[in-house]
Design an enzyme around this catalytic site. Structure first.
Site, PDB file in Angstrom:
ATOM      1  N   ARG A 185     -84.432 -28.160 -52.782  1.00  0.00           N
ATOM      2  CA  ARG A 185     -83.830 -26.829 -52.937  1.00  0.00           C
ATOM      3  C   ARG A 185     -84.679 -25.683 -52.399  1.00  0.00           C
ATOM      4  NH1 ARG A 185     -82.126 -27.851 -58.982  1.00  0.00           N
ATOM      5  NH2 ARG A 185     -80.372 -29.277 -58.640  1.00  0.00           N
TER       6      ARG A 185
ATOM      7  N   CYS B 203     -77.184 -26.408 -61.708  1.00  0.00           N
ATOM      8  CA  CYS B 203     -75.865 -26.039 -62.243  1.00  0.00           C
ATOM      9  C   CYS B 203     -75.813 -24.613 -62.803  1.00  0.00           C
ATOM     10  CB  CYS B 203     -75.429 -27.051 -63.297  1.00  0.00           C
ATOM     11  SG  CYS B 203     -76.738 -27.574 -64.406  1.00  0.00           S
TER      12      CYS B 203
ATOM     13  N   GLN C 262     -76.789 -24.162 -72.640  1.00  0.00           N
ATOM     14  CA  GLN C 262     -76.429 -25.268 -71.755  1.00  0.00           C
ATOM     15  C   GLN C 262     -76.008 -26.531 -72.502  1.00  0.00           C
ATOM     16  OE1 GLN C 262     -79.797 -23.802 -68.633  1.00  0.00           O
ATOM     17  NE2 GLN C 262     -79.029 -25.856 -68.268  1.00  0.00           N
TER      18      GLN C 262
ATOM     19  N   SER D 165     -74.518 -32.468 -71.461  1.00  0.00           N
ATOM     20  CA  SER D 165     -74.184 -33.301 -70.294  1.00  0.00           C
ATOM     21  C   SER D 165     -75.061 -32.975 -69.092  1.00  0.00           C
ATOM     22  CB  SER D 165     -72.713 -33.143 -69.915  1.00  0.00           C
ATOM     23  OG  SER D 165     -72.410 -31.776 -69.721  1.00  0.00           O
TER      24      SER D 165
ATOM     25  N   LYS E 123     -86.224 -22.655 -61.880  1.00  0.00           N
ATOM     26  CA  LYS E 123     -85.203 -22.993 -60.877  1.00  0.00           C
ATOM     27  C   LYS E 123     -84.239 -21.812 -60.746  1.00  0.00           C
ATOM     28  CE  LYS E 123     -85.228 -27.990 -61.766  1.00  0.00           C
ATOM     29  NZ  LYS E 123     -84.575 -29.074 -62.529  1.00  0.00           N
TER      30      LYS E 123
ATOM     31  N   ARG F 236     -80.697 -25.295 -74.786  1.00  0.00           N
ATOM     32  CA  ARG F 236     -79.729 -26.387 -74.951  1.00  0.00           C
ATOM     33  C   ARG F 236     -78.955 -26.160 -76.242  1.00  0.00           C
ATOM     34  NH1 ARG F 236     -78.698 -29.336 -70.893  1.00  0.00           N
ATOM     35  NH2 ARG F 236     -80.787 -30.164 -70.655  1.00  0.00           N
TER      36      ARG F 236
ATOM     37  N   HIS G  41     -71.546 -24.999 -69.350  1.00  0.00           N
ATOM     38  CA  HIS G  41     -72.696 -24.107 -69.550  1.00  0.00           C
ATOM     39  C   HIS G  41     -72.195 -22.672 -69.728  1.00  0.00           C
ATOM     40  CE1 HIS G  41     -75.312 -27.342 -68.771  1.00  0.00           C
ATOM     41  NE2 HIS G  41     -75.915 -26.954 -67.674  1.00  0.00           N
TER      42      HIS G  41
ATOM     43  N   ASN H 298     -70.278 -27.425 -66.070  1.00  0.00           N
ATOM     44  CA  ASN H 298     -71.543 -27.685 -65.361  1.00  0.00           C
ATOM     45  C   ASN H 298     -71.476 -28.904 -64.448  1.00  0.00           C
ATOM     46  OD1 ASN H 298     -71.398 -28.786 -68.145  1.00  0.00           O
ATOM     47  ND2 ASN H 298     -73.276 -29.847 -67.578  1.00  0.00           N
TER      48      ASN H 298
END
Ligand code: 3JN
Length: 346
Positions: A107, A136, A163, A166, A222, A244, A251, A324
């Site tokens: 990325r 995501c 988030q 999954s 990120k 989370r 998300h 997501n």
């Protein structure tokens, strides 16, 4: 929505990570979008190769991914982990199989475009055989931000995410349900947290991925770095806290935006509603706003709770929700492939 080409050329497509959640979602999206698939090849690491998947009503055995399997393939959708992409994406690209990679490995590589097709399709032109799919949380966020960025500029983003489990794979979902079941039977039971860092049932956990030296987690960094790369603008100040929550799919994000010039809430609503694949669901008087449960399984990114930030000049606060596994991963990858075909880049 579908993908109709004028010329009915077909493309040989492989999905690496075909037994994972994102890989399965990729196959579903390829079917739904009516993507012009010629030969189809489901791939995985040696660990899960040999199992069966169904694509377009046909059963396939999952093949172990080796450099040679990419011979004759046109497009590779990769979602089997960064270490696998690191080795196999260059091997595929070398064999003229264009890789759309859903892992973090490429990325931030300056040679690799990082793309959300509705936001920065121009970056695809520079591709050298590998294109990166953003994280995501970043992918769904930059969509409604793009028309605001274009209209008035963005000075700073303060992001808080909520988030779904999954994002951490099917094992994490199973862990959540197991913990819920155990605790429903015995609220005092001790449950094991193997995949999520702490108990996720009836809890929230402010850690996604590992911590880095600056006190942020990898997931947070990120979001910071990928946002700047997608907008091709290092001057945007970005901070994020990623959390989370005990949600299976979808998300959610609170994003506080400081714009360069003033923009009204009404204008923001109008801009986002007009932007492709974004929907405004924002009617406080009727109690209307998106939730992850309602957005799971859908392709669009939903925005609500849009309001002026009363604490600062040129501040807008909003709530962004998306599936997501789809927008943040599988759908984005397939939309990149569609866009590359339309732009004659594949
Ligand atoms: O947990 C989430 O919601 C998103 C997780 C993404 C993730 C998990 C493990 C490894 C990634 C990613 O896409 O950045 C990676 C990775 O590829 O590094």
């Amino acid at each position: 929505m579908g993908f109709n080409q004028v010329v009915m050329k077909k493309y040989n497509v492989c999905v690496l990570g075909a037994t994972g959640m994102v890989g399965k979602e990729m196959m579903k999206v390829l079917e739904e979008q009516n993507f012009p698939v010629g030969k189809f090849l489901p791939l995985a690491s040696s660990r899960t190769a040999g199992s069966k998947v169904t694509f377009k009503g046909q059963d396939y055995e999952v093949i172990e991914a080796t450099p040679e399997v990419f011979e004759g393939m046109d497009i590779g959708l990769f979602s089997a982990g960064a270490s696998i992409s690191k080795v196999l994406a260059p091997e595929a690209a070398k064999r003229n199989c264009v890789v759309i990679d859903n892992t973090s490995h490429f990325r931030m590589d300056p040679e690799v475009p990082l793309v959300v097709p509705e936001v920065n399709p121009q970056a695809l032109k520079r591709h050298k055989g590998i294109i990166a799919n953003p994280n995501c949380s970043t992918a769904q966020m930059v969509l409604p931000l793009k028309p605001i960025y274009d209209a008035v500029g963005i000075e700073r983003l303060v992001i808080s995410t909520y988030q779904a489990v999954s994002g951490w794979g099917k094992e994490a979902i199973a862990e959540m349900y197991d913990q819920v079941k155990t605790l429903m039977a015995d609220p005092k039971a001790k449950v094991e947290a193997k995949y999520i860092f702490k108990q996720i049932a009836f809890n929230v956990v402010p850690q996604i991925d590992q911590f880095t030296d600056n006190g942020y987690t990898k997931e947070e960094m990120k979001m910071v770095n990928e946002t700047k790369k997608i907008f091709e603008d290092d001057s945007i100040n970005v901070t994020a806290t990623c959390v989370r929550v005990p949600v299976a799919v979808g998300h959610s994000e609170v994003v506080n935006i400081k714009t360069k010039k003033k923009i009204s809430v009404e204008e923001v609503r109008k801009l986002i509603a007009a932007f492709p694949t974004c929907k405004v669901l924002d009617n406080p008087s009727k109690g209307e706003y998106p939730t992850p449960l309602e957005c799971a399984g859908l392709n669009d990114t939903y925005v609500g709770r849009i309001r002026e930030d009363i604490s600062q000049k040129n501040g807008i606060e909003m709530w962004i929700v998306s599936d997501n596994l789809r927008r943040g991963a599988a759908l984005n990858a397939v939309l990149i492939a569609e866009r590359m075909i339309a732009d004659k880049l594949i």
